[in-house]
Enzyme design. Structure first.
Site, PDB file in Angstrom:
ATOM      1  N   CYS A 188      -2.779   1.598   8.678  1.00  0.00           N
ATOM      2  CA  CYS A 188      -1.796   1.058   8.213  1.00  0.00           C
ATOM      3  C   CYS A 188      -1.970  -0.435   7.808  1.00  0.00           C
ATOM      4  O   CYS A 188      -2.054  -1.485   8.748  1.00  0.00           O
ATOM      5  CB  CYS A 188      -0.673   1.286   8.962  1.00  0.00           C
ATOM      6  SG  CYS A 188       1.027   0.776   8.637  1.00  0.00           S
ATOM      7  N   CYS A 241      -1.570  -3.016  15.134  1.00  0.00           N
ATOM      8  CA  CYS A 241      -1.503  -2.635  13.788  1.00  0.00           C
ATOM      9  C   CYS A 241      -1.673  -3.785  12.663  1.00  0.00           C
ATOM     10  O   CYS A 241      -1.459  -5.009  13.253  1.00  0.00           O
ATOM     11  CB  CYS A 241       0.063  -2.235  13.540  1.00  0.00           C
ATOM     12  SG  CYS A 241       0.586  -1.870  12.079  1.00  0.00           S
ATOM     13  N   CYS A 296       5.223  -7.323   8.111  1.00  0.00           N
ATOM     14  CA  CYS A 296       6.421  -6.464   9.276  1.00  0.00           C
ATOM     15  C   CYS A 296       6.455  -7.547  10.408  1.00  0.00           C
ATOM     16  O   CYS A 296       5.487  -8.436  10.649  1.00  0.00           O
ATOM     17  CB  CYS A 296       5.618  -5.384   9.683  1.00  0.00           C
ATOM     18  SG  CYS A 296       6.631  -4.324  11.013  1.00  0.00           S
ATOM     19  N   SER A 320       7.723   5.870  16.959  1.00  0.00           N
ATOM     20  CA  SER A 320       6.485   5.698  17.652  1.00  0.00           C
ATOM     21  C   SER A 320       6.328   5.185  19.234  1.00  0.00           C
ATOM     22  O   SER A 320       7.020   4.236  19.571  1.00  0.00           O
ATOM     23  CB  SER A 320       5.760   4.216  16.856  1.00  0.00           C
ATOM     24  OG  SER A 320       5.861   4.483  15.531  1.00  0.00           O
ATOM     25  N   LEU A 321       6.032   6.300  19.923  1.00  0.00           N
ATOM     26  CA  LEU A 321       6.182   6.025  21.338  1.00  0.00           C
ATOM     27  C   LEU A 321       5.449   5.019  22.043  1.00  0.00           C
ATOM     28  O   LEU A 321       5.111   4.309  22.743  1.00  0.00           O
ATOM     29  CB  LEU A 321       6.643   7.203  22.152  1.00  0.00           C
ATOM     30  CG  LEU A 321       7.026   7.454  23.590  1.00  0.00           C
ATOM     31  CD1 LEU A 321       8.240   6.761  23.618  1.00  0.00           C
ATOM     32  CD2 LEU A 321       7.372   8.621  23.917  1.00  0.00           C
ATOM     33  N   HIS A 322       3.808   5.832  21.956  1.00  0.00           N
ATOM     34  CA  HIS A 322       2.559   5.237  22.263  1.00  0.00           C
ATOM     35  C   HIS A 322       2.384   4.814  23.881  1.00  0.00           C
ATOM     36  O   HIS A 322       1.227   4.353  24.157  1.00  0.00           O
ATOM     37  CB  HIS A 322       2.336   4.032  21.605  1.00  0.00           C
ATOM     38  CG  HIS A 322       2.430   4.116  19.989  1.00  0.00           C
ATOM     39  ND1 HIS A 322       1.925   5.339  19.388  1.00  0.00           N
ATOM     40  CD2 HIS A 322       2.858   3.288  19.032  1.00  0.00           C
ATOM     41  CE1 HIS A 322       2.277   5.073  18.155  1.00  0.00           C
ATOM     42  NE2 HIS A 322       2.756   3.932  17.641  1.00  0.00           N
ATOM     43  N   GLU A 379       0.857  -1.419   0.118  1.00  0.00           N
ATOM     44  CA  GLU A 379       0.013  -0.153  -0.178  1.00  0.00           C
ATOM     45  C   GLU A 379       0.718   1.270  -0.054  1.00  0.00           C
ATOM     46  O   GLU A 379       1.830   1.358   0.816  1.00  0.00           O
ATOM     47  CB  GLU A 379      -0.818   0.216   1.421  1.00  0.00           C
ATOM     48  CG  GLU A 379      -2.002  -0.709   1.437  1.00  0.00           C
ATOM     49  CD  GLU A 379      -2.618  -0.613   2.766  1.00  0.00           C
ATOM     50  OE1 GLU A 379      -2.931  -1.593   3.487  1.00  0.00           O
ATOM     51  OE2 GLU A 379      -2.666   0.538   3.511  1.00  0.00           O
ATOM     52  N   SER A 392       9.594   7.061  10.124  1.00  0.00           N
ATOM     53  CA  SER A 392       8.949   6.438  11.460  1.00  0.00           C
ATOM     54  C   SER A 392       9.330   5.181  11.764  1.00  0.00           C
ATOM     55  O   SER A 392       9.579   4.310  10.988  1.00  0.00           O
ATOM     56  CB  SER A 392       7.255   6.430  11.152  1.00  0.00           C
ATOM     57  OG  SER A 392       6.607   6.051  12.267  1.00  0.00           O
ATOM     58  N   CYS A 451       3.535  -4.810  16.616  1.00  0.00           N
ATOM     59  CA  CYS A 451       2.684  -3.886  17.484  1.00  0.00           C
ATOM     60  C   CYS A 451       1.054  -4.482  17.400  1.00  0.00           C
ATOM     61  O   CYS A 451       0.683  -4.768  16.604  1.00  0.00           O
ATOM     62  CB  CYS A 451       2.825  -2.624  16.746  1.00  0.00           C
ATOM     63  SG  CYS A 451       4.465  -1.866  16.784  1.00  0.00           S
ATOM     64  N   CYS A 504       3.131   8.548   1.372  1.00  0.00           N
ATOM     65  CA  CYS A 504       3.418   7.687   2.364  1.00  0.00           C
ATOM     66  C   CYS A 504       3.712   5.997   1.708  1.00  0.00           C
ATOM     67  O   CYS A 504       2.859   5.664   1.191  1.00  0.00           O
ATOM     68  CB  CYS A 504       2.279   7.581   3.325  1.00  0.00           C
ATOM     69  SG  CYS A 504       2.442   6.306   4.601  1.00  0.00           S
ATOM     70  N   GLU A 524       8.858  -1.712   8.944  1.00  0.00           N
ATOM     71  CA  GLU A 524       9.617  -1.088   9.703  1.00  0.00           C
ATOM     72  C   GLU A 524      10.928  -0.667   8.968  1.00  0.00           C
ATOM     73  O   GLU A 524      12.039  -1.526   8.580  1.00  0.00           O
ATOM     74  CB  GLU A 524      10.093  -1.810  10.929  1.00  0.00           C
ATOM     75  CG  GLU A 524      11.227  -1.453  11.969  1.00  0.00           C
ATOM     76  CD  GLU A 524      10.751   0.230  12.412  1.00  0.00           C
ATOM     77  OE1 GLU A 524       9.848   0.463  12.802  1.00  0.00           O
ATOM     78  OE2 GLU A 524      11.810   0.790  12.404  1.00  0.00           O
TER      79      GLU A 524
END
Ligand code: SAH
Length: 346
Positions: free
Chosen positions: A334, A120, A113, A215-217, A93, A192, A117, A106, A161
């Site tokens: 995503c 995701c 991946c 990406s802290l979250h 994508e 990112s 996460c 993007c 990633e």
């Protein structure tokens, strides 16, 4: 003999090649321009090259090519999601977002991946493979070509990633910013990462002027571990230390991405801890209302909690934005679209 991917050739390498087959060096510049400025997908399009030379090039090289499998256009904001098919049949994508300041693309950096996460969609079936630098370039080229509008900004925030596909991503950056190619400004590029600390530092040492987004979250290690397996490898302190190092080396303001998940990381105590931890850093916080995927039961925070979270951070002097939900009617999360497309195909 396996054909070589000519998109990966530097201008210098091409010059050397042309001279070695008895051609003039300026041909290299012409072909490079066809590939990286006029975005040709075949040698046949190169009108100032003789047929004889085209045959020679065809014999030795291939031009990486992505085909548009589907395009979805948001009726809300015009955002377009491209499903692009790679030569081996995989699909990725890429998203085109139109802003006042220009067109932003993007891109995905991997098929799938392996970072895991929890919220995701890209990671649900694990990593299939890394994308090559040519495939990443072609994500941008294909979109620019199909819209006939210049792409001015790039974010590496699609599936995958980037720091787990380090060498190809660096090669991609070198090519996309090359003055003989599309020449996209480094400052208009954002990478990112979920936080592969060692590679973030390696990346800092290369001195690119790109924006690093972490990406802290979460603002405590326990909550982060619930959301992101990478938190078992690196503590938040190690992540922040890598970000400080990136700033020291590049002087680029860091972006922290924080996806707000109802009841998990969206309370004021978390905002307070976050503010304490990043105090004094030259940074910007991007709040992302989590986009729920059907495989998990995470819920989006209410608009009231998002607004309160934001207000708290702002009160402490932190620069905060809430990410606009672009293309929310076309499966914005995503990797969601690719997954439903593949599931529909099989
Ligand atoms: N691997 C990179 C790029 C991934 S996508 C990274 O982890 O940063 C870009 C951002 O979207 C990341 O911050 C990611 O955590 C976030 N994201 C992914 N899926 C999401 C979802 N369903 N809702 C909200 N944010 C999501």
């Amino acid at each position: 003999m396996q054909k070589e991917d000519i998109v990966l050739y530097s201008l210098e390498d091409l010059k050397e090649y042309f001279v070695s087959i008895g051609e003039k060096a300026f041909r290299a510049k012409q072909v490079y321009e066809w590939l990286h400025v006029k975005l040709a997908d075949s040698f046949d399009e190169m009108t100032n090259i003789s047929d004889q030379l085209k045959d020679k090039l065809n014999e030795r090289f291939l031009i990486e090519r992505l085909t548009v499998a589907r395009v979805f256009t948001s009726r809300i904001d015009g955002t377009q999601k491209y499903l692009l098919r790679l030569r081996d049949g995989n699909v990725v994508e890429s998203v085109l977002m139109k802003y006042h300041h220009g067109n932003s693309v993007c891109i995905s950096t991997q098929v799938g991946c392996r970072m895991g996460c929890r919220f995701c969609a890209s990671t649900l079936d694990g990593l299939v493979r890394n994308l090559t630098a040519s495939e990443m370039l072609k994500e941008v080229y294909t979109i620019q070509k199909s819209t006939n509008e210049r792409v001015s900004n790039i974010v590496l925030m699609g599936s995958g990633e980037p720091m787990d596909n380090f060498d190809n991503v660096i090669l991609f950056l070198n090519k996309i910013t090359d003055e003989n190619g599309l020449h996209i400004s480094q400052r208009n590029i954002t990478i990112s990462t979920c936080g592969l600390v060692d590679n973030m530092k390696r990346f800092a040492d290369l001195g690119f002027q790109v924006t690093l987004a972490l990406s802290l979250h979460a603002s405590d290690d326990e909550t982060r571990k619930e959301l992101m397996p990478i938190a078992k490898r690196y503590t938040i302190e190690q992540e922040l230390e890598a970000c400080r190092y990136y700033f020291e080396k590049t002087k680029r303001r860091i972006t922290f991405e924080y996806s707000l998940v109802a009841g998990v990381n969206d309370n004021i105590a978390e905002a307070k801890k976050l503010a304490e931890r990043i105090k004094g850093m030259n940074c910007h916080v991007n709040l992302i209302p989590v986009n729920p995927i059907k495989e998990r039961n995470y819920r989006k925070s209410s608009s009231a909690s998002i607004a309160e979270f934001k207000k708290y951070l702002e009160k402490t002097g932190i620069n905060v934005t809430i990410r606009r939900e672009m293309g929310s009617d076309i499966q914005g999360a995503c990797g969601q679209l690719r997954k439903s497309f593949i599931e529909g195909e099989t």
